[in-house]
Design an enzyme around this catalytic site. Structure first.
Site, PDB file in Angstrom:
ATOM      1  N   ASP A 110      25.818   2.481 -39.786  1.00  0.00           N
ATOM      2  CA  ASP A 110      26.018   3.828 -40.149  1.00  0.00           C
ATOM      3  C   ASP A 110      26.506   4.315 -38.647  1.00  0.00           C
ATOM      4  O   ASP A 110      26.260   3.830 -37.787  1.00  0.00           O
ATOM      5  CB  ASP A 110      24.628   4.186 -40.866  1.00  0.00           C
ATOM      6  CG  ASP A 110      24.760   5.745 -40.745  1.00  0.00           C
ATOM      7  OD1 ASP A 110      25.408   6.422 -41.535  1.00  0.00           O
ATOM      8  OD2 ASP A 110      23.924   6.220 -40.074  1.00  0.00           O
ATOM      9  N   ILE A 111      27.262   5.617 -38.769  1.00  0.00           N
ATOM     10  CA  ILE A 111      27.524   6.160 -37.400  1.00  0.00           C
ATOM     11  C   ILE A 111      26.493   7.389 -37.013  1.00  0.00           C
ATOM     12  O   ILE A 111      25.538   6.776 -35.965  1.00  0.00           O
ATOM     13  CB  ILE A 111      28.929   6.547 -37.535  1.00  0.00           C
ATOM     14  CG1 ILE A 111      29.849   5.880 -37.682  1.00  0.00           C
ATOM     15  CG2 ILE A 111      29.231   7.477 -36.301  1.00  0.00           C
ATOM     16  CD1 ILE A 111      31.134   5.960 -37.838  1.00  0.00           C
ATOM     17  N   ASP A 112      26.481   8.491 -37.508  1.00  0.00           N
ATOM     18  CA  ASP A 112      25.498   9.656 -37.301  1.00  0.00           C
ATOM     19  C   ASP A 112      24.107   9.242 -37.400  1.00  0.00           C
ATOM     20  O   ASP A 112      23.690   9.138 -38.389  1.00  0.00           O
ATOM     21  CB  ASP A 112      25.964  10.757 -38.195  1.00  0.00           C
ATOM     22  CG  ASP A 112      27.346  11.262 -37.842  1.00  0.00           C
ATOM     23  OD1 ASP A 112      27.486  12.088 -36.745  1.00  0.00           O
ATOM     24  OD2 ASP A 112      28.207  10.920 -38.466  1.00  0.00           O
ATOM     25  N   ASP A 115      20.419   5.499 -41.383  1.00  0.00           N
ATOM     26  CA  ASP A 115      19.162   6.441 -40.816  1.00  0.00           C
ATOM     27  C   ASP A 115      18.943   7.622 -41.939  1.00  0.00           C
ATOM     28  O   ASP A 115      18.101   8.311 -42.001  1.00  0.00           O
ATOM     29  CB  ASP A 115      19.485   7.480 -39.587  1.00  0.00           C
ATOM     30  CG  ASP A 115      20.626   8.402 -39.896  1.00  0.00           C
ATOM     31  OD1 ASP A 115      21.550   7.860 -40.496  1.00  0.00           O
ATOM     32  OD2 ASP A 115      20.452   9.388 -39.523  1.00  0.00           O
TER      33      ASP A 115
HETATM   34  O1  LIG Z   1      26.645   8.342 -42.973  1.00  0.00           O
HETATM   35  P1  LIG Z   1      26.901   8.790 -41.479  1.00  0.00           P
HETATM   36  O2  LIG Z   1      27.594   8.158 -40.661  1.00  0.00           O
HETATM   37  O3  LIG Z   1      25.348   8.921 -40.691  1.00  0.00           O
HETATM   38  O4  LIG Z   1      27.433  10.273 -41.455  1.00  0.00           O
HETATM   39  C1  LIG Z   1      26.516  11.323 -42.460  1.00  0.00           C
HETATM   40  C2  LIG Z   1      27.103  12.580 -42.075  1.00  0.00           C
HETATM   41  O5  LIG Z   1      26.968  12.845 -40.511  1.00  0.00           O
HETATM   42  C3  LIG Z   1      27.308  13.989 -40.126  1.00  0.00           C
HETATM   43  O6  LIG Z   1      26.519  14.928 -40.168  1.00  0.00           O
HETATM   44  C4  LIG Z   1      25.302  14.668 -39.668  1.00  0.00           C
HETATM   45  O7  LIG Z   1      25.416  14.250 -38.123  1.00  0.00           O
HETATM   46  C5  LIG Z   1      25.709  15.678 -37.391  1.00  0.00           C
HETATM   47  C6  LIG Z   1      26.277  15.402 -36.052  1.00  0.00           C
HETATM   48  O8  LIG Z   1      25.332  14.835 -35.293  1.00  0.00           O
HETATM   49  C7  LIG Z   1      24.857  16.575 -37.648  1.00  0.00           C
HETATM   50  O9  LIG Z   1      25.210  17.831 -36.919  1.00  0.00           O
HETATM   51  C8  LIG Z   1      24.403  16.880 -38.836  1.00  0.00           C
HETATM   52  O10 LIG Z   1      23.295  18.025 -39.132  1.00  0.00           O
HETATM   53  C9  LIG Z   1      23.978  15.686 -39.784  1.00  0.00           C
HETATM   54  O11 LIG Z   1      23.930  16.024 -41.125  1.00  0.00           O
HETATM   55  C10 LIG Z   1      28.788  14.564 -40.609  1.00  0.00           C
HETATM   56  O12 LIG Z   1      28.904  15.850 -40.075  1.00  0.00           O
HETATM   57  C11 LIG Z   1      28.862  14.277 -42.038  1.00  0.00           C
HETATM   58  O13 LIG Z   1      30.197  14.545 -42.480  1.00  0.00           O
HETATM   59  C12 LIG Z   1      28.466  13.012 -42.458  1.00  0.00           C
HETATM   60  O14 LIG Z   1      28.462  12.772 -43.909  1.00  0.00           O
HETATM   61 MG   LIG Z   2      23.527   8.277 -40.553  1.00  0.00          MG
END
Ligand SMILES: O=P(O)(O)OC[C@H]1O[C@H](O[C@H]2O[C@H](CO)[C@@H](O)[C@H](O)[C@H]2O)[C@H](O)[C@@H](O)[C@@H]1O
Ligand SMILES: [Mg+2]
Length: 265
Positions: free
Chosen positions: A38-40, A216
């Site tokens: 996963d990224i974020d 996460d």
């Molecule tokens: O599946 P992921 O790679 O974890 O992506 C999930 C979402 O991540 C992002 O939002 C999240 O991260 C942001 C930056 O750190 C944060 O500001 C936000 O509160 C989090 O929910 C992204 O913007 C989404 O498009 C993704 O789906």
């Molecule tokens: Mg994530």
């Protein structure tokens, strides 16, 4: 579906030994493993808004080195759109599932993207208009998905949930409401991260390897369950939680990056 921020957390006692156990199990699975990242919140630290994330300069090349060590059995599985995810790790490109599994670039380079319908484009414009006066609400246009972030306005969670539910009803049965960390997303319902993992694992570079899923958030639960079911391992990043299918735990994205750096050599 529960918001990940509301998941009950297990008591912290024993978490250090659970992490050690996670690291040692992970290193044995990596011998013949396929990594699904996963990224974020997993590779990157969470930031106040979607575009404020920071990619440590060494990370893209380290991921490429890990991918090489695994015979190219490394994929990114993210809620981000495919194009956005690519930009983060340029010039490297990895097999990637975007929009929580709805978009794919397969290991052979073929791309499956979901094009937003005219009706969905109008829905995004209407959502933006409706939230225009809501200070702190950030609308993220991801093509065939749209996210409404309330990290900067947590008090608005309840009314935003109600609004997004109303927009979901308008979008129709091909879309679903995805809860995440301080975010609500209307995304294509047709796939999830577990499906993405399974389909990557059927391709030549991944086949026969043990899937290792690291994530996460709520959306990663489908990938954890799939990795477990297919004889692999799963790790949730964050405080230990009693309500996850993940078998291992790591405390932070920084800890994940340390593992990536070490394994990259
Ligand atoms: O599946 P992921 O790679 O974890 O992506 C999930 C979402 O991540 C992002 O939002 C999240 O991260 C942001 C930056 O750190 C944060 O500001 C936000 O509160 C989090 O929910 C992204 O913007 C989404 O498009 C993704 O789906
Ligand atoms: Mg994530």
């Amino acid at each position: 579906m529960a918001n990940s921020n509301q998941l009950p957390e297990a008591p912290p006692s024993g978490s250090a030994s659970r992490q050690e156990e996670t690291l040692s199990t992970l290193s044995s699975y990596l011998q013949n493993g396929a990594l699904f990242l996963d990224i974020d919140g997993t590779l990157l630290d969470l930031a106040p808004t979607p575009d404020e994330i920071f990619v440590p300069p060494a990370l893209p090349a380290q991921l490429d080195a890990v991918s090489q060590r695994l015979g190219r059995a490394l994929a990114l599985v993210t809620g981000r759109g495919l194009t956005y995810a690519d930009r983060l790790f340029a010039p490297y490109q990895f097999p990637t599932a975007g929009l929580h599994g709805a978009e794919r670039r397969s290991p052979d380079g073929s791309i499956f993207k979901v094009e937003p319908t005219g009706e969905f484009e109008r829905l995004k414009i209407a959502l933006r208009a409706e939230t225009a006066g809501w200070t702190g609400i950030v609308i993220e246009d991801k093509g065939a998905a749209v996210a409404a972030h309330f990290r900067l306005a947590p008090a608005r969670q309840a009314e935003l949930t109600e609004l997004m539910q109303r927009f979901l009803n308008r979008a129709g049965p091909d879309w679903t409401l995805q809860h995440g960390k301080m975010v609500l997303e209307i995304r294509p319902a047709r796939a999830n991260k577990g499906d993405a993992l399974e389909s990557f694992l059927a391709t030549p570079a991944f086949r026969g390897r043990h899937p290792i899923a690291i994530g996460d958030d709520v959306t990663d639960e489908a990938m954890f369950s799939m990795a477990n079911r297919l004889g692999g391992y799963s790790i949730r990043v964050g405080p230990p939680s009693a309500e996850t299918a993940a078998r291992g735990t790591l405390p932070s994205a920084e800890a994940v990056r340390e593992i990536v750096a070490r394994f990259a050599g």
